[in-house]
Scaffold this active site. Structure first.
Site, PDB file in Angstrom:
ATOM      1  N   ASP A 110      39.295  32.210  22.246  1.00  0.00           N
ATOM      2  CA  ASP A 110      40.382  31.391  23.223  1.00  0.00           C
ATOM      3  C   ASP A 110      40.144  30.009  22.509  1.00  0.00           C
ATOM      4  O   ASP A 110      40.727  28.765  22.493  1.00  0.00           O
ATOM      5  CB  ASP A 110      39.539  31.159  24.503  1.00  0.00           C
ATOM      6  CG  ASP A 110      40.206  32.533  25.371  1.00  0.00           C
ATOM      7  OD1 ASP A 110      41.706  33.171  24.658  1.00  0.00           O
ATOM      8  OD2 ASP A 110      40.283  33.135  25.920  1.00  0.00           O
ATOM      9  N   ASP A 152      27.457  13.613  37.417  1.00  0.00           N
ATOM     10  CA  ASP A 152      27.991  13.185  35.844  1.00  0.00           C
ATOM     11  C   ASP A 152      29.217  13.090  35.586  1.00  0.00           C
ATOM     12  O   ASP A 152      29.270  12.074  34.372  1.00  0.00           O
ATOM     13  CB  ASP A 152      27.342  14.677  35.453  1.00  0.00           C
ATOM     14  CG  ASP A 152      25.748  15.398  35.396  1.00  0.00           C
ATOM     15  OD1 ASP A 152      25.052  14.148  35.827  1.00  0.00           O
ATOM     16  OD2 ASP A 152      25.612  16.193  34.747  1.00  0.00           O
ATOM     17  N   GLY A 153      30.236  12.788  36.254  1.00  0.00           N
ATOM     18  CA  GLY A 153      31.122  12.817  35.805  1.00  0.00           C
ATOM     19  C   GLY A 153      31.407  10.857  35.256  1.00  0.00           C
ATOM     20  O   GLY A 153      32.147  10.722  34.770  1.00  0.00           O
ATOM     21  N   ASN A 181      29.166  14.544  25.754  1.00  0.00           N
ATOM     22  CA  ASN A 181      28.696  15.917  26.399  1.00  0.00           C
ATOM     23  C   ASN A 181      29.765  16.560  25.322  1.00  0.00           C
ATOM     24  O   ASN A 181      28.831  17.637  25.021  1.00  0.00           O
ATOM     25  CB  ASN A 181      29.415  16.703  27.319  1.00  0.00           C
ATOM     26  CG  ASN A 181      28.799  16.522  28.012  1.00  0.00           C
ATOM     27  OD1 ASN A 181      27.511  16.503  28.586  1.00  0.00           O
ATOM     28  ND2 ASN A 181      29.485  16.684  30.608  1.00  0.00           N
TER      29      ASN A 181
END
Length: 345
Positions: A231, A125-126, A201
């Site tokens: 966060d 996917d990267g 994404n």
């Protein structure tokens, strides 16, 4: 280059009586006119003549497959092949496939979608995210071969690349329009083209190295939504719903659903649950007090100072990914087999 049509499919029926134009296509530009709730079928009207191959770096297996694929495409199918300069240098060093082409400037890269009919990725996917990030506008149909560890967007098996490419180039083939999000950083009330980012994404805003909670003011269509204390925050596309957003407690969403996922990261309030918003809204995140950091698909990390704004909305240029099965079948198989959803030993 090669011309094609995108048709609707109704309950698996691909007959022409169910066709309906849902996207516009002009000189290699695919742009979404409206969201589709039916499977999209790509039908070639002429044979593909050029492809661009993107590969995962530092992998001998990927490099070897790339060589085999380029030879087959050129010698058997007589197709012009484009690769990145890094890949071309590796091929030139080994005296293999010296006939491949590349681009020499950012300006040539901007018009790459008008020169190639298909984009092929070899990796996970990267690699898909990297290939998509190079297209700042329209993206040609993408054929992704699985050579990674997970791969929700890599639908084809690398060992069957000849059979798969024959199937795709002959058509008809199932297509998933994976919508991207357009993110603009505004500083001192002014936006810059250099700070425009397209994400497939997600965009994440976090506290960075600070030990203090983030304090982010969020607006939806200029209406105050909430103040994020925790966060950080993830704004995700539905394609990214199985990535960082899922790890932070967000829901898995089918990529055909037109939506933006609003997922807090470790919120201070336990009642602060993830939210799914319609895809047509514009979200604005403002940094009121201390600095924050934004990352776009896990890279291009930039600092946001007090008063800076991040404006996000769906981009008009989706990433059309091909698959052997219909989109729903592929998505459910990926969730079950690769994520092991609801499986117990």
């Amino acid at each position: 280059q090669a011309s094609f049509k995108l048709l609707w499919s109704y309950n698996g029926d691909r007959h022409r009586r169910h066709k309906h134009d849902i996207v516009s296509y002009d000189s290699g530009n695919i742009s979404a006119v409206t969201s589709s709730n039916k499977q999209i079928i790509l039908v070639w009207e002429s044979t593909p003549r050029a492809v661009c191959i993107f590969t995962r770096p530092n992998s001998s297996a990927v490099q070897e497959l790339c060589k085999k694929m380029i030879r087959w495409l050129k010698e058997v199918k007589n197709i012009t092949v484009f690769v990145e300069q890094r890949v071309k240098d590796e091929l030139d060093e080994s005296s293999d496939c010296t006939y491949v082409q590349t681009w020499d400037s950012e300006e040539e890269l901007l018009f790459l979608h008008t020169k190639v009919d298909l984009v092929i990725t070899l990796g996970g996917d990267g690699t898909v995210l990297w290939a998509a990030s190079l297209f700042k506008g329209p993206v040609p149909p993408m054929v992704s071969f699985s050579m990674g560890s997970l791969g929700f967007m890599t639908a084809f098996q690398s060992e069957r690349y000849k059979e798969c490419l024959e199937y795709v180039m002959k058509g008809p083939v199932c297509i998933t329009l994976r919508h991207r999000m357009q993110c603009q950083i505004v500083r001192n009330g002014e936006s810059s083209a250099s700070e425009m980012h397209l994400v497939l994404n997600e965009v994440s805003i976090d506290r960075g190295m600070s030990s203090c909670l983030t304090n982010l003011e969020c607006y939806c269509d200029n209406v105050f939504l909430t103040s994020v204390q925790g966060d950080g925050l993830i704004l995700s596309t539905t394609s990214g719903s199985t990535a960082y957003s899922l790890a932070a407690g967000g829901s898995m969403v089918h990529p055909h659903v037109p939506a933006i996922l609003f997922t807090p990261i470790c919120p201070h309030s336990l009642s602060f649950r993830p939210l799914i918003l319609p895809g047509y809204v514009t979200l604005k995140v403002q940094v009121p007090l201390q600095n924050a950091w934004a990352s776009f698909d896990g890279k291009d990390r930039v600092e946001l100072s007090p008063g800076d704004q991040l404006i996000c909305q769906m981009a008009p240029w989706p990433v059309p990914t091909a698959s052997l099965e219909e989109a729903t079948h592929h998505f459910l198989c990926s969730v079950r087999e690769r994520l092991h959803w609801n499986l117990r030993k």
